[in-house]
Design an enzyme around this catalytic site. Structure first.
Site, PDB file in Angstrom:
ATOM      1  N   CYS A  47       1.773  -1.128   8.864  1.00  0.00           N
ATOM      2  CA  CYS A  47       0.390  -0.913   8.445  1.00  0.00           C
ATOM      3  C   CYS A  47       0.298  -0.353   7.043  1.00  0.00           C
ATOM      4  O   CYS A  47      -0.791  -0.172   6.518  1.00  0.00           O
ATOM      5  CB  CYS A  47      -0.312   0.032   9.408  1.00  0.00           C
ATOM      6  SG  CYS A  47      -0.313  -0.557  11.099  1.00  0.00           S
ATOM      7  N   CYS A 121      -5.966   8.725   4.242  1.00  0.00           N
ATOM      8  CA  CYS A 121      -4.730   9.386   3.800  1.00  0.00           C
ATOM      9  C   CYS A 121      -4.701  10.835   4.284  1.00  0.00           C
ATOM     10  O   CYS A 121      -3.651  11.346   4.685  1.00  0.00           O
ATOM     11  CB  CYS A 121      -4.625   9.342   2.280  1.00  0.00           C
ATOM     12  SG  CYS A 121      -4.507   7.666   1.619  1.00  0.00           S
TER      13      CYS A 121
END
Lengths: 141, 230
Positions: A47, A121
């Site tokens: 991913c 993130c």
């Protein structure tokens, strides 16, 4: 002008993000001989983002004494995890109960903002520390 | 895509004009273990989204299926919404930490749009297993037509509900006609004795999180879950 927890406008990254990207704190490049009380791994190379976090904990105080990490990710992922590792170890170490609730929003705020498209993130850092704490608790309580 | 499974679509229910609930089981008819507040990631390998997309489970543990409630807003979600009973879909095991760990505190839930989904699961689970726990739900949507689970959740006598609509303001009899503000939450709960959960878009979660902090709520009593794409 940077919004503390939001999109940083036309300038992609804050100075704090830049600092943590170019000089990441608490990075662990080789875990072969590293001893940790808890390990968390999240994401998937397939991913595009993967992150590992190693923590050590003072069992008497239930505070995190060390947080090392490594990630395969972009600048925002590196900066987010670096900042997360600072937040959980500064000022004598964060209580485990508090670290469990270290939100992506708190990490982004300390970074001086991240573009919304980079929000995930900071989620990786948040999840990785949760995984490491869970690993510690399952093996030490 | 480790730990992925093919799940079987058992039922599909239209919740409103663009949102459906899809009931799933494993192929052998079982339901994977999960905790209210967790999500699964769904994968359509043929679409250009290898990381998949995540959807909160909207029903409580212990039922014959586990459900995801999906708002059709793009190629991926519309593909999911078009599934029919008998179809299979590739998904992860349930995962996530968006759940309460302090049972003695009031539950305060703040949902933006389709962010209501994990709260339906948590509310129904709490009513069964900790019925004395005080639950307050704040739900924000653009219009009354966008509200999901409103009839069900507002009919629960043990849940205090507050609705906010940002558009089409005359369309709901009980809603406050504006964006929800953190002050609305603080004045309608016991902030010193509550655990706060926020779920919605990134800006929605950010604004409410920051607002609660500005009202003096400790960060370790605020849990967040925002929708995002990679």
């Amino acid at each position: 002008m940077t919004d503390k927890t939001g999109d940083v406008g036309t300038w992609l990254y804050s100075e704090t993000v830049r600092e943590h990207f170019f000089a990441p704190k608490n990075l662990l490049l080789d875990e072969a001989t590293h001893k940790a009380d808890g390990v968390g791994v999240v994401g998937s190379p397939a991913c595009g983002d993967m992150m590992a976090v190693w923590i050590n904990v003072d069992p008497k105080t239930a505070r995190i004494t060390e947080c090392k990490w490594r990630t395969f990710g972009c600048a925002s992922a590196i900066a987010s995890t670096s900042m997360m590792s600072v937040m959980v170890t500064e000022n004598g170490g964060m209580l485990l109960s508090r670290a469990k609730r270290l939100t992506p929003e708190a990490i982004i705020e300390r970074l001086g903002g991240l573009p919304d498209r980079k929000y995930h993130c900071s989620v990786l850092g948040h999840l990785a520390i949760r995984e490491a704490i869970q690993d510690y608790e399952e093996n030490h309580e | 895509m480790n730990d992925t499974h093919h799940y079987l679509v058992r039922e599909k229910k239209q919740e409103n004009y663009d949102t459906v609930t899809i009931s799933l089981t494993c192929e052998n008819g079982t339901v994977p273990p999960f905790v209210s507040g967790q999500f699964i990631s769904v994968y359509f390998p043929e679409l250009s989204t290898p990381e998949g997309k995540s959807y909160s489970i909207s029903n409580p543990p212990g039922e014959m299926t586990f459900n995801i409630t999906v708002k059709g807003i793009g190629e991926f979600s519309n593909r999911l919404c078009s599934l029919k009973p008998g179809d299979k879909v590739l998904g992860s095991l349930p995962y996530g930490y968006f759940y309460s760990e302090q049972d003695d505190l009031d539950l305060v839930m703040i949902a933006g749009g389709i962010g209501i989904t994990p709260f339906r699961s948590a509310i129904l689970h709490t009513l069964t297993h900790n019925p004395d726990r005080k639950i307050t739900l704040f739900q924000s949507a653009k219009t009354a037509a966008d509200l999901v689970f409103e009839d069900e959740l507002s009919s629960l006598s043990r849940v205090e509900t507050h609705y906010f609509l940002t558009k089409d303001l005359a369309s709901h009899r009980n809603a406050t006609p504006r964006r929800i503000q953190s002050g609305d939450i603080i004045t309608n709960c016991r902030p010193e004795h509550a655990e706060f959960f926020i779920c919605g878009s990134i800006p929605f979660v950010r604004d409410i999180w920051r607002g609660l902090k500005d009202h003096g709520i400790a960060e370790d009593r605020i849990c967040t879950e925002a929708f995002f794409s990679h």
